[in-house]
Structures are given as C-alpha cells and as structure tokens.
Design a protein around this motif. Structure first.
Motif, PDB file in Angstrom:
ATOM      1  N   THR A  45      -3.154 -14.985 -13.078  1.00 53.59           N
ATOM      2  CA  THR A  45      -2.987 -13.567 -13.393  1.00 53.59           C
ATOM      3  C   THR A  45      -3.291 -12.701 -12.183  1.00 53.59           C
ATOM      4  N   ALA A  46      -4.362 -13.031 -11.476  1.00 51.59           N
ATOM      5  CA  ALA A  46      -4.749 -12.270 -10.283  1.00 51.59           C
ATOM      6  C   ALA A  46      -3.699 -12.394  -9.182  1.00 51.59           C
ATOM      7  N   MET A  47      -3.087 -13.576  -9.078  1.00 50.63           N
ATOM      8  CA  MET A  47      -2.077 -13.791  -8.054  1.00 50.63           C
ATOM      9  C   MET A  47      -0.818 -12.961  -8.347  1.00 50.63           C
ATOM     10  N   ASN A  53       2.443  -4.972 -10.517  1.00 49.47           N
ATOM     11  CA  ASN A  53       2.209  -3.550 -10.235  1.00 49.47           C
ATOM     12  C   ASN A  53       3.386  -2.936  -9.489  1.00 49.47           C
ATOM     13  N   ASN A  54       3.918  -3.675  -8.507  1.00 50.67           N
ATOM     14  CA  ASN A  54       5.055  -3.168  -7.726  1.00 50.67           C
ATOM     15  C   ASN A  54       6.304  -3.022  -8.589  1.00 50.67           C
ATOM     16  N   ILE A  55       6.532  -4.004  -9.458  1.00 47.49           N
ATOM     17  CA  ILE A  55       7.701  -3.940 -10.340  1.00 47.49           C
ATOM     18  C   ILE A  55       7.560  -2.765 -11.298  1.00 47.49           C
ATOM     19  N   MET A  59      10.187   0.285 -11.572  1.00 46.37           N
ATOM     20  CA  MET A  59      10.918   0.516 -12.811  1.00 46.37           C
ATOM     21  C   MET A  59      10.578   1.864 -13.446  1.00 46.37           C
ATOM     22  N   SER A  60       9.413   2.401 -13.128  1.00 44.20           N
ATOM     23  CA  SER A  60       8.981   3.673 -13.720  1.00 44.20           C
ATOM     24  C   SER A  60       9.475   4.891 -12.953  1.00 44.20           C
TER      25      SER A  60
END
Length: 245
Positions: A45-47, A53-55, A59-60
């Motif tokens: 999950t950390a990796m 976050n970038n995606i 997308m936002s």
C-alpha cells in the motif's frame, strides 16, 4: 464482488527446431475474492500510494463546466451529439481536411456528464477505451449500408449536418451536409478505429483504406472541452432531430 484470477499453465518449448514441439496439456486456476475482510499489505500500500495520489490528482482536474449535464439515450442524445460533433471538429483540425460526417457507436458511450464541473476523470468514464479517430473515404452506397447497420442497432450519434430516419431497422431520408445522400458520391467520414475495423458488425468498412494519425478519441474530447472552456462556453448540447424513429 471483484475477483482476482490466478492461472497456472505449464508450457514447454524447444530451443531448437529439430526438437519436437510440446504444448500445454493442463490449465488450472483459483478464484480469490477481494473484499474489506482481506488483510492489507501495508508495504505494498505504501509503495502504491504515491502513484494513487498522482492519478487522483490528474483525474480530479477540472477542464469544463455544464449547466445541465448530458445524458445517454437512443436514437439521439445530447451527449451523443456532443461527442459526434467533437469527433468531426477535432478531426478536421488534426487531419487538416474537410470531413462530411462523424459517427460514434452507441455502445462505446459508457457514462454521462453530470451537471457542474467536468473533470478529466469524467471523460475517462465516458470513453475508457483507447480508440483512435480515423478517416475513411466511402462511396455513398457503402455509407448507406453503414447507416442501415446503425439503424438496426437503434440509432447511433451523428455529427451536425447529418439527418436520418429509422423505420423497421432501416435508415431512410438520409441527408449529409443538408443534401440527400448520393449513393454514387464519395464522402469523407470520421469513425473510431474499432468501427473502421468492423466492430459492432460494420464489416462493410473493413476493406476501405484508413487514414490514421494516432489521435485518441478521448484526447479529442479533452482538447475540445478545454478549447470551449477557454472561450467561456459551457458544455451544453441538445437533441435536434438528427436521428428519429
């Protein structure tokens, strides 16, 4: 419930052509359900978190605005008209040539545009496929056959300047650029590469040469919305009797 399928296949191959070839003889698999009860791998999950976050940020990103939203229906819809007009306008710019008509297969529209802000993510929901815009020069009789196929499928979005009626799954009273369809004329049309390759039963298009510049239809939608937004225009389209029963 989403499932993760793991397939184990035993494949043998030879390094030399003189050795007899062997093929897999068994295939086995297991289905694993993924739900909230599954324990998360914190290191994995950390990796993945920076990528997620970038995606999410990409997308936002807001690229436009609609005062009413655009919905999906047949034989004609506001979002269908918007997408077909976008394909024609952006293809003319990209290919630097006049296009007589553009078409969007109804099955390829996978969502709608809500009222309010339009994000890049919303465009990915509408057009999740990496379909390209391509051009073809088709004879009028072939174009009529193609439009009959769209009529058989209850009507597809068509660009501004195209009108037709559907009766008994057949297209009639067809107008291209506000003139009756001439079966002996040649028309330049824009479509997705999926349809030009014969998708959705459009085999009549498969033998016609394709002009392709690698322009994704999804990118065209994003570019089109951004251009309209720079002009201060909302993404508001309407039905206008292009395709009727």
């Amino acid at each position: 419930m989403p499932k993760l399928t793991v397939i184990f296949t035993c494949i043998f191959f030879s390094l030399y052509s003189c050795t007899p070839q062997k093929q897999s003889i068994t295939v086995s698999y297991n289905d694993y359900k993924i739900n909230k009860e599954n324990k998360q791998d914190s290191s994995l999950t950390a990796m993945l978190q920076p990528y997620a976050n970038n995606i999410h940020k990409a997308m936002s990103k807001v690229i436009g605005f609609s005062t009413k939203g655009l919905t999906v229906k047949q034989p004609e819809s506001d979002i269908g008209n918007f997408m077909a007009d976008c394909m024609k306008i952006m293809a003319e710019k990209k290919f630097e040539r006049k296009i007589d008509a553009a078409f969007v297969n109804f099955g390829g529209i996978r969502s709608y545009l809500p009222k309010g802000d339009i994000t890049i993510g919303a465009i990915y929901e509408i057009m999740p496929f990496d379909n390209l815009i391509v051009l073809q020069e088709v004879k009028g009789n072939v174009l009529k056959e193609f439009l009959n196929k769209t009529a058989e499928l209850n009507g597809w979005p068509v660009s501004n300047g195209v009108k037709l009626k559907i009766n008994n799954k057949q297209a009639f009273d067809i107008f291209i650029n506000e003139k009756p369809l001439d079966e002996n004329a040649t028309y330049t049309i824009a479509n997705s590469d999926y349809i030009a390759r014969g998708g959705d039963g459009c085999a009549m298009l498969t033998t016609i040469p394709v002009i392709n510049k690698g322009y994704l239809f999804r990118d065209a939608l994003i570019d089109f919305i951004q251009e309209l937004t720079k002009q201060g225009k909302p993404i508001d389209w309407h039905t206008e009797g292009r395709v009727t029963y």
